[in-house]
Scaffold this active site. Structure first.
Site, mmCIF file in Angstrom:
data_model
loop_
_atom_site.group_PDB
_atom_site.id
_atom_site.type_symbol
_atom_site.label_atom_id
_atom_site.label_comp_id
_atom_site.label_asym_id
_atom_site.label_seq_id
_atom_site.Cartn_x
_atom_site.Cartn_y
_atom_site.Cartn_z
ATOM 1 N N THR A 66 0.694 -1.111 -0.040
ATOM 2 C CA THR A 66 0.048 0.088 0.125
ATOM 3 C C THR A 66 0.818 1.252 0.052
ATOM 4 O O THR A 66 0.342 2.465 -0.474
ATOM 5 C CB THR A 66 -0.763 0.284 1.325
ATOM 6 O OG1 THR A 66 0.130 -0.031 2.326
ATOM 7 C CG2 THR A 66 -2.011 -0.886 1.355
ATOM 8 N N GLY A 67 2.083 1.373 0.229
ATOM 9 C CA GLY A 67 2.929 2.251 0.638
ATOM 10 C C GLY A 67 2.636 2.847 2.121
ATOM 11 O O GLY A 67 3.393 3.764 2.431
ATOM 12 N N GLY A 69 2.269 0.853 5.143
ATOM 13 C CA GLY A 69 2.885 0.193 6.341
ATOM 14 C C GLY A 69 4.566 0.776 6.194
ATOM 15 O O GLY A 69 4.993 0.917 7.345
ATOM 16 N N HIS A 97 6.712 21.609 0.874
ATOM 17 C CA HIS A 97 6.288 21.664 2.046
ATOM 18 C C HIS A 97 6.752 21.078 3.239
ATOM 19 O O HIS A 97 6.923 21.503 4.383
ATOM 20 C CB HIS A 97 4.763 22.144 2.298
ATOM 21 C CG HIS A 97 4.204 23.041 1.405
ATOM 22 N ND1 HIS A 97 2.723 23.201 1.522
ATOM 23 C CD2 HIS A 97 4.523 23.764 0.503
ATOM 24 C CE1 HIS A 97 2.548 24.282 0.681
ATOM 25 N NE2 HIS A 97 3.708 24.652 -0.115
ATOM 26 N N ASN A 98 7.155 20.016 2.963
ATOM 27 C CA ASN A 98 7.493 19.157 4.151
ATOM 28 C C ASN A 98 9.029 18.593 4.098
ATOM 29 O O ASN A 98 9.609 17.887 5.045
ATOM 30 C CB ASN A 98 6.737 17.839 4.168
ATOM 31 C CG ASN A 98 5.165 17.833 4.149
ATOM 32 O OD1 ASN A 98 4.633 17.272 3.350
ATOM 33 N ND2 ASN A 98 4.627 18.905 5.028
ATOM 34 N N ARG A 108 0.388 -2.258 -4.759
ATOM 35 C CA ARG A 108 -1.070 -2.938 -5.267
ATOM 36 C C ARG A 108 -1.885 -1.516 -5.196
ATOM 37 O O ARG A 108 -3.124 -1.745 -5.504
ATOM 38 C CB ARG A 108 -1.513 -3.600 -4.119
ATOM 39 C CG ARG A 108 -0.726 -4.860 -3.879
ATOM 40 C CD ARG A 108 -0.982 -5.730 -2.637
ATOM 41 N NE ARG A 108 -0.134 -7.120 -2.484
ATOM 42 C CZ ARG A 108 0.085 -7.572 -1.247
ATOM 43 N NH1 ARG A 108 -0.379 -7.239 -0.239
ATOM 44 N NH2 ARG A 108 0.718 -8.770 -1.414
ATOM 45 N N ARG A 135 8.116 24.585 10.627
ATOM 46 C CA ARG A 135 7.465 23.522 10.495
ATOM 47 C C ARG A 135 8.129 22.357 10.643
ATOM 48 O O ARG A 135 7.919 21.295 11.378
ATOM 49 C CB ARG A 135 5.956 23.513 9.654
ATOM 50 C CG ARG A 135 5.276 24.850 9.739
ATOM 51 C CD ARG A 135 4.479 25.148 8.671
ATOM 52 N NE ARG A 135 3.575 26.430 9.032
ATOM 53 C CZ ARG A 135 2.971 27.131 7.993
ATOM 54 N NH1 ARG A 135 3.045 26.881 6.760
ATOM 55 N NH2 ARG A 135 2.565 28.140 8.307
HETATM 56 C C1 RB5 Z 1 2.203 -7.404 2.607
HETATM 57 O O1 RB5 Z 1 1.514 -8.351 2.341
HETATM 58 C C2 RB5 Z 1 1.613 -6.024 3.151
HETATM 59 O O2 RB5 Z 1 0.805 -5.870 4.256
HETATM 60 C C3 RB5 Z 1 2.431 -4.827 2.976
HETATM 61 O O3 RB5 Z 1 3.164 -4.715 1.842
HETATM 62 C C4 RB5 Z 1 1.892 -3.368 3.073
HETATM 63 O O4 RB5 Z 1 0.876 -3.102 2.163
HETATM 64 C C5 RB5 Z 1 1.490 -3.068 4.361
HETATM 65 O O5 RB5 Z 1 1.388 -1.783 4.710
#
Ligand code: RB5
Length: 146
Positions: A66-67, A69, A97-98, A108, A135
């Site tokens: 997802t980017g 985690g 800005h950051n 995904r 900031r």
């Molecule tokens: C791995 O399956 C998945 O959990 C990881 O890549 C990520 O999306 C977590 O934020």
């Protein structure tokens, strides 16, 4: 020099990003993980962030499913300002800005075309400084209070 790291869910997008960096002549270090290799995203974040904090790399590109985690993990490293992005505006403004030093992408979430655009704008945009510096300094102060 750009540090690139991924977990297993980010492997394919990582390969596409590396190809893109090569085409643009941008130097990088690929810290893995490799094809078929299971990897926990905090470990990938830690490896790449270490290279940024040591000064060996100026920025990191981190890829998980997802980017999100990998960005949460990266932001635990003192001195790292990581942003999970899946739109152009955010990738640009997190630099302006950051002063973000780690771009986090979701294998995904993003297609290759968008991901490469996000990488380009992230790497090409300079921090604006000025009122934004104050900031960022407040964030650094928060880290130092921990
Ligand atoms: C791995 O399956 C998945 O959990 C990881 O890549 C990520 O999306 C977590 O934020």
């Amino acid at each position: 020099m750009i540090a690139v790291a991924n977990d297993h869910a980010g492997y394919e997008l990582k390969c596409a990003i590396i190809k893109h960096l090569e085409e643009k002549g941008i130097e990088y270090i690929d810290l893995g993980s490799g094809e078929g290799e299971k990897c926990d995203y905090p470990d990938a974040a830690k490896k790449a962030c270490k290279e940024v904090i040591s000064g060996k790399c100026e920025k990191a590109i981190l890829i998980c499913g997802t980017g999100i985690g990998i960005s949460i993990a990266a932001n635990k490293v003192k001195g790292i300002r990581a942003c999970a992005c899946s739109d152009y505006f955010s990738a640009k403004y997190t630099r302006l800005h950051n002063d973000a030093n780690a771009l986090c992408l979701g294998g995904r979430v993003c297609g290759v075309g968008l991901a490469c655009e996000l990488v380009d704008v992230f790497l090409e945009t300079e921090f604006e400084g000025g009122r934004h510096q104050r900031r960022v300094d407040l964030i650094t102060a928060m880290e130092n209070e921990q």
